[in-house]
Design an enzyme around this catalytic site. Structure first.
Site, PDB file in Angstrom:
ATOM      1  N   GLU A  47      14.327 -26.846  43.453  1.00 51.26           N
ATOM      2  CA  GLU A  47      15.246 -27.986  43.446  1.00 51.26           C
ATOM      3  C   GLU A  47      14.610 -29.234  44.057  1.00 51.26           C
ATOM      4  OE1 GLU A  47      16.029 -24.942  44.403  1.00 51.26           O
ATOM      5  OE2 GLU A  47      17.835 -24.299  43.330  1.00 51.26           O
ATOM      6  N   PHE A 109      29.589 -16.400  49.292  1.00 49.41           N
ATOM      7  CA  PHE A 109      28.191 -16.295  48.865  1.00 49.41           C
ATOM      8  C   PHE A 109      27.696 -17.659  48.379  1.00 49.41           C
ATOM      9  CE2 PHE A 109      25.154 -15.518  45.326  1.00 49.41           C
ATOM     10  CZ  PHE A 109      24.115 -15.043  46.103  1.00 49.41           C
ATOM     11  N   GLN A 110      26.561 -18.074  48.883  1.00 47.53           N
ATOM     12  CA  GLN A 110      25.943 -19.367  48.560  1.00 47.53           C
ATOM     13  C   GLN A 110      26.868 -20.547  48.858  1.00 47.53           C
ATOM     14  OE1 GLN A 110      24.164 -19.102  44.584  1.00 47.53           O
ATOM     15  NE2 GLN A 110      22.267 -18.345  45.520  1.00 47.53           N
ATOM     16  N   LYS A 159      33.262 -24.986  41.426  1.00 47.98           N
ATOM     17  CA  LYS A 159      33.136 -24.342  40.108  1.00 47.98           C
ATOM     18  C   LYS A 159      34.448 -24.349  39.330  1.00 47.98           C
ATOM     19  CE  LYS A 159      30.992 -20.184  38.157  1.00 47.98           C
ATOM     20  NZ  LYS A 159      30.357 -18.905  38.520  1.00 47.98           N
ATOM     21  N   MET A 460      -5.067 -36.564  57.710  1.00 46.88           N
ATOM     22  CA  MET A 460      -4.563 -37.610  58.603  1.00 46.88           C
ATOM     23  C   MET A 460      -4.266 -37.038  59.989  1.00 46.88           C
ATOM     24  SD  MET A 460      -4.106 -40.811  58.766  1.00 46.88           S
ATOM     25  CE  MET A 460      -3.667 -41.740  57.297  1.00 46.88           C
TER      26      MET A 460
END
Lengths: 549, 81
Positions: A47, A109-110, A159, A460
């Protein structure tokens, strides 16, 4: 029409033809609506890759970038890209799926509180609570991301609302509040300009956001004012402008930094006195009276007080400035400094010298090409040694400084500008942060070019350990890197490794002439540093140079 | 220095979270907070304390989409009067 169908339909109606994302449970209805829809979806392999691809798409075009992710870890993976877009004022719309409304707050969940998480890294964010609000929220979000000072906006859609039948309500943007120029402030600014003996224009990323390159160049050409650029503004001042002094700041050129330190009037054009620009703020342009032009009132006086503040769109405020011609003596002084401190490419060794390679690449690649950077030494070398004719051609993570930006940003830029040459210049540390996106290049046959400057170090950080931490090289040795050419080959991307200076020209030829993707893995000296450098706490005219280190 | 502010904002919990996050992040300590619902909006009276100039906070609050109005009264000046 379901909420999911409405979401895709609204994007299409607002001219969004391409989106980037990754599906998952809570966003499945939206992915179902995408199936066969006129909006093309680019599947990334993480993502964060989708978020940065959308940022690259937006920054290379000034169009809205759009990314999708599912709930929970899908959304948390987007957060870094949102933060990056926030710091660099990028118009981005993130749409995340959320668990069904009835499950919110149950640790389902999630399930993560994405709205709460978004507060510090978005311009605005929503969680849709009622199906009938979806259309209005989406339209407002699309508008907000692109209006005023652009920025990321997140819409979290449960959803059940994606699956519900929803009404379409046209939403008319309220008359956009755009600050009107304060004519008293304009008069003060013009008075300061009329009295200026040693003015400097300090040009920032706002020029691209406002699409004000033409207005900027008109102002500069009429005034002949010496101009310096921030990292984000590179390309805004045309490189052949006679009085352009290059980038200022921690790794800016000496001529640019000295001019700002000596100026008596500093015209700040869409910039924000970032600490990487100013060094020691109390000593930054200490003799200068500041004229600050910005659309965001919160930036004026935030870090340095302004004598005149022109809070408006740069397309309006720049033409309001009177064009007094800059005294010739000041212009001549800066020209001499620019010549005296010009970059040198006569590197004595046999190894690949990164500044030379980048300068040659800049000269030989198409002027309309896009260069995407990661973060670190290579990023500063790109800023110092490559030339750009538009800020949309140089995509570098400025405010957030996000390693892993370059490869997915290049994917977004290539999707947005399929006919242009697009290259990501990365380091051996940064490229590994989103290396999985090689699969996205392969999946979509994108002709993205890749140049890795490999010093087998986090260069760096290593440089700072050498200079400021007594050479204690804690966790910066990457000599166990994979073979990058072999790694790319696994994804069907051809390329070559170069180790000597005499291989540079042929490697650039191969990069520039390749019709498809191509990788050049350039091995450079692990002890090479970026110069000059303004050390921590110092003023910008107290630069360390290679000789003085 | 203490400053008293009145803020009108959208009557949603998230709007309160959003502006309080800005107060904290920009370096202002909350010393008084009162929230009332009025005419469909939240009206907040609050006092903040910081060494920083108050315009650094008000300019950020004014940018928030949910915030309708920010009114500032300088507490020390009030007390002096």
């Amino acid at each position: 029409m379901t909420g999911a169908e409405l979401t895709i339909d609204l994007l299409a109606k607002h001219g969004v033809n391409e989106v980037f994302g990754y599906p998952g449970g809570a966003i499945m209805p939206i992915y179902d609506a995408l199936y066969g829809a006129p909006v093309k979806h680019y599947l990334t392999r993480h993502e964060q890759g989708a978020g940065f691809a959308a940022v690259g798409y937006a920054r290379s075009t000034r169009k809205l970038g759009v990314c999708f992710a599912t709930s929970g870890p899908g959304a948390t993976n987007l957060i870094t890209a949102l933060a990056d877009a926030m710091m660099d004022s990028v118009p981005l719309l993130a749409i995340t799926g959320q668990v069904p409304t009835a499950a919110i707050g149950s640790d389902a969940f999630q399930e993560i509180d994405v709205l709460g998480m978004s507060l510090s890294c978005t311009k605005h964010s929503y969680m849709v609570e009622r199906a009938e609000d979806l259309a209005e929220i989406l339209q407002e979000a699309i508008h907000l991301a692109q209006s005023g000072r652009p920025g990321p906006v997140l819409v979290d859609i449960p959803k059940d609302i994606q699956m519900a039948q929803v009404p379409f309500k046209p939403w008319l943007a309220a008359d956009e509040y755009l600050p009107e120029l304060d004519l008293k402030q304009v008069a003060i600014a013009n008075q300061l300009l009329s009295e200026a003996k040693q003015p400097v224009a300090y040009v920032g990323g706002g020029v691209q956001a406002a699409d004000a390159q033409d207005e900027l160049m008109q102002f500069l050409n009429k005034t002949q004012m010496p101009a310096v650029s921030t990292l984000k503004a590179l390309g805004s001042v045309l490189p052949d402008y006679e009085h352009y002094l290059g980038m200022l700041g921690m790794h800016g050129g000496q001529a640019a930094n000295i001019a700002v330190q000596e100026c008596d009037v500093l015209v700040c054009i869409g910039a924000r006195f970032d600490d990487r620009v100013t060094g020691n703020l109390a000593k930054f342009a200490a003799k200068a009276k500041v004229i600050h032009l910005d659309i965001d009132a919160a930036e004026v006086g935030k870090r340095k007080p302004a004598k005149a503040s022109l809070i408006a769109d740069l397309k309006t405020s720049l033409p309001a400035l009177e064009c007094f011609v800059t005294p010739k003596a000041w212009c001549d002084t800066n020209k001499e400094m620019n010549i005296k401190h010009a970059w040198r490419y006569d590197y004595p060794g046999e190894k690949v010298f990164a500044p030379y390679l980048l300068n040659q690449l800049s000269q030989r690649m198409p002027k309309t090409g896009v260069v995407c950077c990661d973060v670190g030494q290579h990023q500063m070398w790109v800023a110092q040694h490559m030339k750009f004719t538009h800020p949309s051609n140089h995509l570098s993570s400025g405010g957030a400084g996000t390693m892993g930006f370059g490869l997915p940003a290049a994917i977004g830029a290539q999707v947005a500008r399929p006919d242009d040459f697009v290259i990501t210049v990365s380091g051996d540390g940064s490229i590994m942060m989103n290396i999985q996106e090689l699969a996205t290049i392969r999946r979509n046959n994108l002709p993205v070019k890749i140049l890795i400057l490999d010093n087998q170090r986090l260069g760096m950080v290593r440089q700072w350990q050498e200079l400021f931490f007594e050479g204690r090289y804690s966790e910066t040795n990457l000599s166990d890197n994979p073979d990058f050419v072999q790694l790319a080959a696994v994804f069907g991307i051809p390329g070559q490794t170069i180790t000597h200076a005499n291989q540079v020209d042929d490697a650039i030829t191969a990069l520039v002439n390749s019709k498809g993707p191509y990788i050049v893995h350039a091995c450079i000296d692990d002890k090479e540093n970026v110069w000059p450098l303004v050390p921590p706490g110092a003023a910008n005219d107290e630069m360390m140079t290679e000789k003085a280190k | 220095m203490k400053h008293s502010l009145t803020i009108a904002l959208k009557s949603q919990s998230i709007a309160v979270e959003r502006f309080l996050r800005v107060v904290r992040h920009r370096g202002f300590d909350l010393t008084h907070f009162q929230l009332n619902m009025d005419d469909g909006f939240y009206n907040v009276d609050m006092t903040v304390d910081s060494d920083k100039p108050i315009h650094l906070l008000t300019s950020q609050l004014n940018k928030l989409v949910d915030v309708k109005e920010v009114t500032l009264q300088n507490l020390q000046q009030q007390q002096a009067v």
